[in-house]
Design an enzyme around this catalytic site. Structure first.
Site, PDB file in Angstrom:
ATOM      1  N   GLY A 193      45.700  35.779  44.321  1.00  0.00           N
ATOM      2  CA  GLY A 193      46.658  34.630  44.334  1.00  0.00           C
ATOM      3  C   GLY A 193      47.785  33.996  43.149  1.00  0.00           C
ATOM      4  O   GLY A 193      47.733  35.021  42.235  1.00  0.00           O
TER       5      GLY A 193
ATOM      6  N   VAL B 155      47.777  33.376  40.421  1.00  0.00           N
ATOM      7  CA  VAL B 155      47.038  33.655  38.730  1.00  0.00           C
ATOM      8  C   VAL B 155      46.987  35.416  38.670  1.00  0.00           C
ATOM      9  O   VAL B 155      46.244  36.177  37.875  1.00  0.00           O
ATOM     10  CB  VAL B 155      46.251  32.779  38.378  1.00  0.00           C
ATOM     11  CG1 VAL B 155      45.349  33.105  36.963  1.00  0.00           C
ATOM     12  CG2 VAL B 155      46.668  31.558  37.983  1.00  0.00           C
TER      13      VAL B 155
ATOM     14  N   GLY C 176      40.125  37.921  44.251  1.00  0.00           N
ATOM     15  CA  GLY C 176      41.390  36.328  44.246  1.00  0.00           C
ATOM     16  C   GLY C 176      42.853  37.121  43.623  1.00  0.00           C
ATOM     17  O   GLY C 176      43.228  36.952  42.549  1.00  0.00           O
TER      18      GLY C 176
ATOM     19  N   LYS D 166      43.945  12.224  34.171  1.00  0.00           N
ATOM     20  CA  LYS D 166      43.483  12.257  35.364  1.00  0.00           C
ATOM     21  C   LYS D 166      43.823  11.872  36.620  1.00  0.00           C
ATOM     22  O   LYS D 166      43.498  10.391  36.764  1.00  0.00           O
ATOM     23  CB  LYS D 166      41.873  12.853  36.687  1.00  0.00           C
ATOM     24  CG  LYS D 166      42.339  14.160  37.592  1.00  0.00           C
ATOM     25  CD  LYS D 166      42.554  15.337  36.864  1.00  0.00           C
ATOM     26  CE  LYS D 166      42.860  16.422  38.033  1.00  0.00           C
ATOM     27  NZ  LYS D 166      43.293  17.676  37.596  1.00  0.00           N
TER      28      LYS D 166
HETATM   29  P1  NAD Z   1      45.634  30.584  44.912  1.00  0.00           P
HETATM   30  O1  NAD Z   1      45.532  29.615  45.666  1.00  0.00           O
HETATM   31  O2  NAD Z   1      46.956  30.877  44.337  1.00  0.00           O
HETATM   32  O3  NAD Z   1      44.949  32.063  44.826  1.00  0.00           O
HETATM   33  C1  NAD Z   1      43.500  32.071  44.630  1.00  0.00           C
HETATM   34  C2  NAD Z   1      43.695  32.955  45.660  1.00  0.00           C
HETATM   35  O4  NAD Z   1      41.951  33.056  46.050  1.00  0.00           O
HETATM   36  C3  NAD Z   1      43.934  33.404  47.048  1.00  0.00           C
HETATM   37  O5  NAD Z   1      44.786  34.737  47.257  1.00  0.00           O
HETATM   38  C4  NAD Z   1      43.285  33.144  48.379  1.00  0.00           C
HETATM   39  O6  NAD Z   1      42.856  33.712  48.857  1.00  0.00           O
HETATM   40  C5  NAD Z   1      41.484  34.144  47.418  1.00  0.00           C
HETATM   41  N1  NAD Z   1      40.844  33.622  47.332  1.00  0.00           N
HETATM   42  C6  NAD Z   1      40.073  32.789  48.149  1.00  0.00           C
HETATM   43  N2  NAD Z   1      39.192  32.718  48.187  1.00  0.00           N
HETATM   44  C7  NAD Z   1      38.773  33.645  48.160  1.00  0.00           C
HETATM   45  C8  NAD Z   1      36.955  34.399  48.073  1.00  0.00           C
HETATM   46  N3  NAD Z   1      35.831  34.154  48.351  1.00  0.00           N
HETATM   47  N4  NAD Z   1      37.061  36.550  47.941  1.00  0.00           N
HETATM   48  C9  NAD Z   1      37.699  36.515  47.247  1.00  0.00           C
HETATM   49  N5  NAD Z   1      39.710  36.012  47.456  1.00  0.00           N
HETATM   50  C10 NAD Z   1      38.937  34.283  48.111  1.00  0.00           C
HETATM   51  O7  NAD Z   1      44.935  29.909  43.060  1.00  0.00           O
HETATM   52  P2  NAD Z   1      45.241  29.992  42.019  1.00  0.00           P
HETATM   53  O8  NAD Z   1      46.223  29.320  41.251  1.00  0.00           O
HETATM   54  O9  NAD Z   1      45.689  31.961  41.260  1.00  0.00           O
HETATM   55  O10 NAD Z   1      44.602  29.756  41.264  1.00  0.00           O
HETATM   56  C11 NAD Z   1      42.556  30.720  41.018  1.00  0.00           C
HETATM   57  C12 NAD Z   1      42.071  29.995  40.456  1.00  0.00           C
HETATM   58  O11 NAD Z   1      42.774  29.154  38.479  1.00  0.00           O
HETATM   59  C13 NAD Z   1      41.317  28.349  41.004  1.00  0.00           C
HETATM   60  O12 NAD Z   1      40.274  28.858  40.787  1.00  0.00           O
HETATM   61  C14 NAD Z   1      42.287  27.625  39.942  1.00  0.00           C
HETATM   62  O13 NAD Z   1      41.735  26.002  40.218  1.00  0.00           O
HETATM   63  C15 NAD Z   1      42.522  28.182  38.846  1.00  0.00           C
HETATM   64  N6  NAD Z   1      43.351  28.133  38.111  1.00  0.00           N
HETATM   65  C16 NAD Z   1      44.307  28.091  38.740  1.00  0.00           C
HETATM   66  C17 NAD Z   1      45.269  28.030  37.525  1.00  0.00           C
HETATM   67  C18 NAD Z   1      47.000  28.058  37.361  1.00  0.00           C
HETATM   68  O14 NAD Z   1      48.012  27.734  36.677  1.00  0.00           O
HETATM   69  N7  NAD Z   1      47.166  28.401  38.802  1.00  0.00           N
HETATM   70  C19 NAD Z   1      45.668  27.207  35.824  1.00  0.00           C
HETATM   71  C20 NAD Z   1      43.853  27.046  35.880  1.00  0.00           C
HETATM   72  C21 NAD Z   1      43.462  27.531  36.274  1.00  0.00           C
END
Ligand code: NAD
Length: 364
Positions: A198, A200, A196, A92
């Site tokens: 976002g 993913v 959520g 990291k």
């Molecule tokens: P992102 O920031 O694009 O999406 C997160 C979404 O969650 C946003 O739309 C946000 O508005 C929403 N959100 C925040 N707080 C909330 C709540 N209390 N209730 C409901 N919705 C809420 O993030 P992402 O890249 O989609 O990642 C999502 C999760 O997956 C994170 O925990 C991230 O660490 C994990 N993750 C992502 C990846 C990746 O490839 N992007 C890989 C491994 C793990």
């Protein structure tokens, strides 16, 4: 792989709530000569291959907090890659931002180049990637001073945005979890809540909708409601979606969502989602188990992004088709975890950690 042995302490039960142990191979700290900011790289393990982990740019209260973050997050990466069977170790990076607000463009660029110098010093024992505060654009800057960078744009031979692959891996995890909890991996007709929407979560919801799931979706951002309409999904407030009566809950927002307050109110028998560190603390795994809720460990389910990066780092280069096949193996890993959890009457968390430990012992 190196012919070394790695023996994690028996007390290690979760990858997301550990202390910053001192079992790492290397800790490199240097003040950037351009930006004056501390750059930290922690290499936890290279037993399975070069250590991989994102570069986090963050304003910490003090330097110890930044070092501690690098130490604990690098360790998490070791277990995540090991349980996925990837030829990668755990590392990291951290760039400690000043407390007085965001960097201007020139200093941000300097900080990234400084971090790149630190990465270069480790001569391939650490490979960096995107994390909180960095992006594909940041990787391009770092790549000017070191080749040990992943997540570059596809046009540059990189693996691009990991999110669609993370979503594909979560889909494989959802199917394996449905099979274990409800007897069939088929998502058609299943009620599934995605919390959520976002990068993913939205992609996952699309994949599930295409396969005929009955979706409940939620996000704190009201503008996501239009996506719910497009997908034919029921829109709910996040709090309601978390406790909706569904066949499976997919947490795809932030960590710590499963706690002593929520778990007794759950009306689902299965949980599998993308969010990191879903358990508020590791005792929640026992609580879920006791209540008959099958929890798919987050670090197994959300390994699609890192699996995609592992494909990028192969000598033969990136191939999206290979990545899709490799990411699909998350389902097999999860089935192995569920089978050994059921066989040993332990939680899936314990079974996943045991699998990771077995994969970290290399040699005669
Ligand atoms: P992102 O920031 O694009 O999406 C997160 C979404 O969650 C946003 O739309 C946000 O508005 C929403 N959100 C925040 N707080 C909330 C709540 N209390 N209730 C409901 N919705 C809420 O993030 P992402 O890249 O989609 O990642 C999502 C999760 O997956 C994170 O925990 C991230 O660490 C994990 N993750 C992502 C990846 C990746 O490839 N992007 C890989 C491994 C793990």
């Amino acid at each position: 792989m190196k012919g070394a042995r790695y023996f994690p302490p028996a007390s290690v039960r979760a990858i997301d709530r550990y202390l910053a142990t001192l079992e790492h191979e290397e800790l490199y700290v240097r003040r950037g000569r351009r930006s004056g900011l501390f750059c930290v790289v922690a290499v936890h393990s290279t037993v399975r291959g070069p250590s991989l982990g994102g570069c986090r740019m963050w304003a910490y209260d003090d330097a110890r907090a930044g070092v501690r973050d690098a130490l604990r997050l690098s360790r998490a990466m070791t277990f995540k890659s090991a349980v996925a069977g990837l030829p990668l170790g755990g590392g990291k990076g951290v760039v400690m931002l000043p407390p007085d607000g965001p960097l201007d463009d020139a200093r941000r660029r300097d900080a990234l180049l400084d971090f790149g110098d630190a990465v270069a010093q480790l001569d391939g024992r650490y490979v960096t990637a995107e994390d909180v505060g960095t992006s594909a654009e940041a990787m391009e800057v770092i790549a000017q001073v070191t080749s040990h960078v992943s997540g570059l744009a596809v046009q540059r031979g990189g693996s691009g945005d990991p999110s669609p692959f993370t979503a594909l891996g979560v889909l494989a995890g959802v199917e394996a979890t449905l099979e274990q909890a409800h007897g069939s991996a088929d998502v058609a007709g299943r009620r599934i809540a995605v919390v959520g929407l976002g990068h993913v979560g939205l992609r996952l919801a699309e994949l599930l909708a295409e396969r005929g799931a009955q979706l409940v979706v939620a996000d704190i951002r009201e503008e996501r409601r239009t996506d719910a309409e497009r997908l034919g999904a029921t829109w709910m407030a996040p709090e309601d979606a978390l406790t909706a009566e569904v066949d499976l809950l997919a947490p795809c927002a932030l960590g710590g969502v499963l706690d002593h307050e929520l778990v007794p109110r759950l009306r689902t028998r299965a949980i599998a989602g993308a969010a990191n560190n879903q358990l508020a603390d590791e005792s929640i795994a026992d609580l879920l188990h006791a209540r008959g809720v099958l929890w798919a460990p987050d670090f197994v389910v959300n390994a699609g992004g890192i699996t995609n990066i592992a494909v990028e780092l192969r000598p033969e280069g990136y191939d999206a088709g290979v990545a899709v096949v490799e990411v699909g193996r998350i389902g097999e890993t999860l089935r192995t975890v569920f089978a050994s959890a059921a066989g040993g009457d332990v939680t899936p968390l314990t079974a996943a950690m045991e699998l990771a430990r077995r994969r970290l012992v290399v040699g005669p």
